[in-house]
Write an enzyme that holds these catalytic residues in place. Structure first.
Site, short mmCIF file in Angstrom:
data_model
loop_
_atom_site.label_atom_id
_atom_site.label_comp_id
_atom_site.label_asym_id
_atom_site.label_seq_id
_atom_site.Cartn_x
_atom_site.Cartn_y
_atom_site.Cartn_z
N LYS A 55 -55.22 -11.17 21.98
CA LYS A 55 -54.17 -11.48 21.45
C LYS A 55 -52.89 -11.93 22.42
CE LYS A 55 -53.47 -9.07 17.27
NZ LYS A 55 -52.65 -9.42 16.31
N ASP A 84 -53.38 -17.28 12.58
CA ASP A 84 -52.67 -16.28 12.11
C ASP A 84 -52.14 -16.46 10.70
OD1 ASP A 84 -51.38 -13.72 12.01
OD2 ASP A 84 -49.42 -14.48 13.14
N CYS A 101 -11.15 -10.80 4.92
CA CYS A 101 -10.10 -10.51 4.13
C CYS A 101 -9.13 -9.66 4.53
CB CYS A 101 -10.72 -10.64 2.63
SG CYS A 101 -11.33 -9.10 2.21
N CYS A 144 -17.66 -4.86 1.99
CA CYS A 144 -16.28 -5.17 1.65
C CYS A 144 -16.09 -4.96 0.25
CB CYS A 144 -15.88 -6.68 2.32
SG CYS A 144 -14.38 -7.13 1.33
N CYS A 156 -12.11 -11.79 -1.73
CA CYS A 156 -12.88 -12.13 -0.38
C CYS A 156 -13.47 -13.36 -0.23
CB CYS A 156 -13.87 -10.95 -0.10
SG CYS A 156 -14.39 -11.11 1.82
N GLU A 187 -62.76 -19.43 20.48
CA GLU A 187 -62.09 -20.13 19.42
C GLU A 187 -60.64 -19.57 19.25
OE1 GLU A 187 -64.07 -18.85 15.54
OE2 GLU A 187 -65.73 -19.35 16.91
N CYS A 200 -12.53 -5.87 6.69
CA CYS A 200 -13.30 -7.06 6.61
C CYS A 200 -12.73 -8.19 7.49
CB CYS A 200 -13.13 -7.51 5.06
SG CYS A 200 -14.16 -9.20 4.65
N LYS A 256 -57.49 -17.83 17.39
CA LYS A 256 -57.38 -16.81 16.37
C LYS A 256 -56.19 -17.21 15.31
CE LYS A 256 -57.21 -11.69 15.60
NZ LYS A 256 -56.52 -11.69 14.48
N TYR A 312 -64.35 -20.48 10.59
CA TYR A 312 -64.90 -19.79 11.64
C TYR A 312 -66.10 -19.14 11.61
CZ TYR A 312 -61.93 -16.10 10.01
OH TYR A 312 -61.30 -15.21 8.97
S1 IVH Z 1 -64.20 -13.74 13.02
C1 IVH Z 1 -67.12 -10.37 11.56
N1 IVH Z 1 -62.81 -15.67 14.08
O1 IVH Z 1 -58.85 -12.24 12.41
C2 IVH Z 1 -65.94 -11.26 12.41
N2 IVH Z 1 -61.73 -14.15 12.88
O2 IVH Z 1 -59.01 -9.24 12.86
C3 IVH Z 1 -65.14 -12.23 11.39
N3 IVH Z 1 -59.26 -14.61 12.45
O3 IVH Z 1 -59.77 -10.93 9.26
C4 IVH Z 1 -63.70 -12.42 11.74
N4 IVH Z 1 -59.06 -16.50 13.38
O4 IVH Z 1 -58.87 -13.23 9.05
C5 IVH Z 1 -62.70 -14.55 13.22
N5 IVH Z 1 -61.50 -17.67 15.02
C6 IVH Z 1 -61.45 -16.34 14.17
C7 IVH Z 1 -60.68 -15.83 13.58
C8 IVH Z 1 -60.52 -14.61 12.91
C9 IVH Z 1 -58.50 -15.48 12.86
C10 IVH Z 1 -58.80 -13.38 11.40
C11 IVH Z 1 -59.81 -12.95 10.33
C12 IVH Z 1 -60.06 -11.66 10.34
C13 IVH Z 1 -59.00 -11.05 11.45
C14 IVH Z 1 -59.82 -9.92 12.36
#
Ligand code: IVH
Length: 670
Positions: A312, A116, A409, A424, A430, A112, A406, A114, A225
């Protein structure tokens, strides 16, 4: 009566359904107009029959103007983080290690995104959202239910027919979509407010806003998630998430079952570039063992689950040539070096310029003329110069020198020892400083003079019409009409905007003046303490630092500002023009310790003051206004039509209710 209750329930069901179709499925079935009609009908019914009000009704998703300080709640199960890696080999190692721990050749895992953003835990009972808590320190977080309720893609009241468990927790990520993030930053730039570096900061900042109506206006979204419950429908993660999508939660379509290392590799390669088309920020992928039994067997380390790993994405980096360094002067006189680059494509946008911030950074990077520079855009949206490719330096290239005078000026620049910034000092001669102050003064969150933005501020300065902010109030339509780009309507807009701004409260006037370190928040505190401009002008350093939250740096800035005759003259002209130079009566006259130590919830509607006014009244008498009822609440200021659920909760905790009159008596205003 029965009919009314049924109609209300039906409207809520319909509105919830169409909210879901619009915000989660991206597949609206009715027009905005029809939606608005239904909403209006429901609003009217709830107003007429307050006994049917429900805090989770779709009408309450616009947020409220009551400010709140957040209370905290302990997580039922701690919110752990994930083990991270930037390396595909380590993902493969993790996969092999879980297979061998489970004693299998291969196992099913789920891939899935991640996301941000900022993580959130939602607790549902009987299908109703009862609490939303931020991650906090993992053990306990802030209760942000009111703000979360404004996120339209989150279901608030889930019908039992969807098959949702009676009691469950769902975790996910709250995000500010790219488009909303860009809109917000454009708005902040126009208002001279600091920009959010990335959507993550913007999302967590928004979630912690004290004002849920403001939060509602920001356009947050949420993806989920992880579902937790004693009665989950399936014994695997994948099907549980798919089931939660049926309850109304947003799941990204990326969710995929993967059966081998090869499938994991392909998944990573595909999404590394494909994620750029997603509407929200992502910083990697997450892999989880699918079977809940296997998750249980693999267990947790102290910090993270063994059954999951995050991969990541590397920050995107490009190498490009420096054309030249320009030096730009801001409203406070700070000179900022900017690298002007050969245009280069980075994470979907073309980068031509990147701030080098100050002299120390140029020295540290040791940048020379025409160097090849590394530009990065990781989680940070604002491109950053991270290094120099020294091998490719031209033999005769000289190091970049910071300007000594500057660029606007010609005044010799000064550098205060111990500080990074170069300044400045020619504040009143200015041009970019003066133009910057005019633009700041007119910005939406300052005097809000419609029609004066960055360009107009420069134009008004260049033609000599506005040389200090007070000149704005002497402008005549015929003077504007002859300027490039002005017509009768735009000229009128500026004049009317200036006229309107005379009603802006004292604290906004203070913030608009460009006093060093006195922005919107500080000006509120100062205004409340000093009451009027005259007092402020005559205060000593000692008196200023006695104001709560005003430290020596802010005090220095204020003293320095009023020591300058230019500023005093400008302020007296602003005063003569009719700007507010003292705090309004209602926020100023009340002041006692009558409510010291009290934690008061405001509920219902009032006749003598607005809810906002009651909030400041509580604070000016030493009390604290909180958003939701808990054990710590000491009283409820109960107006007309207090919601039934609040009433029930207050009764069950034995918290006293004060009528409006009783409350006013308590503070001596009756
Ligand atoms: S699972 C026990 N799934 O990443 C497992 N976390 O570094 C709980 N996050 O605090 C996390 N996407 O805020 C999970 N698909 C995803 C995620 C996810 C983003 C974030 C989440 C967590 C942090 C962990």
């Amino acid at each position: 009566m029965q009919k009314t209750a049924e109609r209300i329930a039906e409207l809520r069901r319909e509105l919830n359904k169409h909210n879901h179709l619009y915000y989660v499925m991206n597949a609206p079935e009715i027009s905005d107009r029809d939606f608005d009609f239904m909403m209006k009908e429901l609003e009217a019914l709830e107003k007429e029959y307050p006994e049917y009000d429900d805090p989770l009704s779709p009408t309450h998703r616009v947020g409220s103007d009551i400010n709140m300080s957040f209370e905290q709640a302990e997580h039922v199960r701690p919110m752990l983080s994930l083990a991270n890696t930037y390396n595909i080999d380590e993902v493969e190692k993790w996969y092999s290690s879980i297979c061998s721990a489970l004693g299998k050749e291969q196992t099913t895992i789920v891939g899935e995104m991640k996301y941000d953003g900022t993580s959130i835990s939602l607790i549902y009972e009987g299908g109703r959202l009862i609490r939303a808590v931020t991650r906090g320190d993992g053990e306990r977080g802030d209760i942000v239910t009111e703000n979360v309720k404004t996120i339209k893609s989150i279901p608030l009241d889930i019908p039992a027919e969807t098959g949702r468990p009676d009691s469950f927790e769902i975790r996910g990520e709250i995000l500010l979509p790219w488009t909303e993030f860009e809109r917000l930053n454009r708005e902040r730039e126009a208002n001279d407010e600091p920009l959010f570096a990335n959507p993550r900061n913007a999302a967590s900042g928004t979630l912690k806003l004290q004002n849920s109506a403001e939060a509602a206006s920001r356009g947050l979204d949420a993806y989920f998630y992880y579902v937790l419950s004693d009665s989950l429908p399936h014994s695997n993660h994948f099907d549980n998430l798919r089931e939660a999508a049926k309850w109304g939660f947003k799941m990204a379509p990326i969710l995929t079952r993967l059966q081998s290392i090869k499938a994991v590799d392909d998944f990573i390669n595909y999404w590394d570039s494909e994620r750029k088309h997603l509407p929200v920020a992502t910083d990697g992928l997450v892999f989880k063992a699918d079977s809940l039994r296997e998750q249980l067997n693999l267990g947790f380390t102290a910090k993270s689950p063994r059954w999951a790993i995050a991969y990541k994405f590397p920050a995107e980096r490009a190498l490009t040539q420096l054309q030249f360094v320009s030096f730009e002067v801001g409203r406070m006189g700070v000179v900022t070096p900017v690298a002007n680059l050969d245009p280069v494509l980075l994470s979907g946008t073309i980068v031509k310029r990147a701030s080098l911030h100050n002299e120390d950074i140029i020295k540290k990077l040791d940048i020379h003329q025409h160097d090849m520079l590394y530009v990065e855009k990781g989680g940070e949206i604002i491109p950053k110069i991270t290094g120099v490719d020294e091998k490719n330096r031209q033999v005769d290239a000289r190091p970049i020198d910071f300007v000594t005078h500057c660029p606007a000026c010609g005044t010799p620049l000064i550098k205060i020892s111990g500080e990074a910034a170069t300044i400045c000092p020619n504040k009143y001669g200015c041009p970019p400083q003066i133009i910057g102050r005019i633009e700041h003064f007119a910005a939406r969150k300052m005097m809000n003079i419609d029609g004066i933005g960055a360009e107009t501020a420069k134009q008004l300065f260049d033609c000599g019409l506005v040389r200090s902010t007070a000149d704005i109030y002497d402008l005549k339509p015929e003077q504007l009409l002859i300027l490039d780009g002005f017509g009768p309507r735009s000229a009128q807009r500026v004049i009317e905007g200036a006229e309107e701004s005379k009603h802006a409260p004292f604290e906004r006037v203070l913030a608009a003046l460009s006093i060093p370190n006195v922005g919107a928040t500080v000006s509120k505190k100062v205004a409340r303490a000093v009451k009027n401009m005259n007092n402020l002008m005559n205060m000593t350093h000692e008196e200023l630092t006695a104001i709560p939250d005003i430290g020596p740096t802010i005090a220095d800035g204020i003293i320095e500002y009023f020591a300058d005759k230019n500023n005093i003259d400008n302020i007296s002209r602003l005063q003569a023009a009719g700007l507010q130079m003292e705090i309004r009566q209602d926020t100023n006259t009340l002041s006692s310790e009558a409510l010291a130590g009290q934690s008061i919830v405001i509920s219902g509607t009032f006749t003598h003051h607005s809810r906002d006014e009651y909030k400041s009244i509580i604070e000016s008498h030493g009390g604290k206004n909180v958003g939701s009822i808990s054990k710590k609440t000491t009283a409820i200021l109960a107006g007309e039509n207090m919601g039934p659920s609040k009433l029930e909760k207050a009764n069950s905790l034995g918290i006293p209710l004060l009528t409006e009159t009783e409350f006013l008596k308590l503070i001596g205003e009756a």
